[in-house]
Write an enzyme that holds these catalytic residues in place. Sequence first.
Site, PDB file in Angstrom:
ATOM      1  N   ASP A  11       0.853  -1.182   0.000  1.00  0.00           N
ATOM      2  CA  ASP A  11       0.000   0.000   0.000  1.00  0.00           C
ATOM      3  C   ASP A  11       0.892   1.237   0.000  1.00  0.00           C
ATOM      4  OD1 ASP A  11      -2.263  -1.566   0.129  1.00  0.00           O
ATOM      5  OD2 ASP A  11      -2.497  -1.377   2.292  1.00  0.00           O
ATOM      6  N   ASP A 130     -13.430  -4.411  -2.356  1.00  0.00           N
ATOM      7  CA  ASP A 130     -13.307  -4.230  -0.910  1.00  0.00           C
ATOM      8  C   ASP A 130     -14.633  -4.633  -0.276  1.00  0.00           C
ATOM      9  OD1 ASP A 130     -10.770  -3.232  -1.334  1.00  0.00           O
ATOM     10  OD2 ASP A 130     -11.418  -1.143  -1.340  1.00  0.00           O
TER      11      ASP A 130
END
Length: 258
Positions: A11, A130
């Site tokens: 990330d 997600d």
Amino acid sequence: MLAKRIIPCLDVRDGQVVKGVQFRNHEIIGDIVPLAKRYAEEGADELVFYDITASSDGRVVDKSWVSRVAEVIDIPFCVAGGIKSLEDAAKILSFGADKISINSPALADPTLITRLADRFGVQCIVVGIDTWYDAETGKYHVNQYTGDESRTRVTQWETLDWVEEVQKRGAGEIVLNMMNQDGVCNGYDLKQLKKVREVCHVPLIASGGAGTMEHFLEAFRDADVDGALAASVFHKQIINIGELKAYLATQGVEIRIC
């Protein structure tokens, strides 16, 4: 049988690799390029980079590091973050990425999936999902703009319906980011993975929850995923990729050994 894939996830925010828990409270892990190089040398099959605030900030992924990563690793890598057009995708691929992944932009405009697949081929179009389990309703819901806590929202899509929709539109691979498990290291959500596997006919990558080598084995053996993505256990050197792959091989998992 195709070999199963081990995929470290990086990330990226403000030019550095970060990691949170359940998509919140991110801490700085380190610099992008050295980490990418380390994982490639340890035996990773692929890398995934998420510029986690690009979509919520309304910008495309910061491209300055993409070409530098391409120069130092010899394994495929995928880049995600605010890719909203064919031009955005073309730039990322031209800098050396092998795949591009879309998530929030696909929810905002599902036709983007088809346009990207038609232009670049389904093999390099990944859709990230997600997904959040609502214990009160027993349902799995797709979330959007998860890179920014203040903007994260639940969409109208239930996860299984969105999985089917993105495949119809041309997704060549799906990464299922199980938000409840993210960064907790207590195992992948096998129940959810099995449900998704039943309706997913393209490569499926599990993401969120890996804490032990056994967790990877369970995802491959019990949910039949094609790849397992993880961050915390690799960033914090809890698990070495080479040792993980050796373990999986002893358990009968088809895996590429370096």
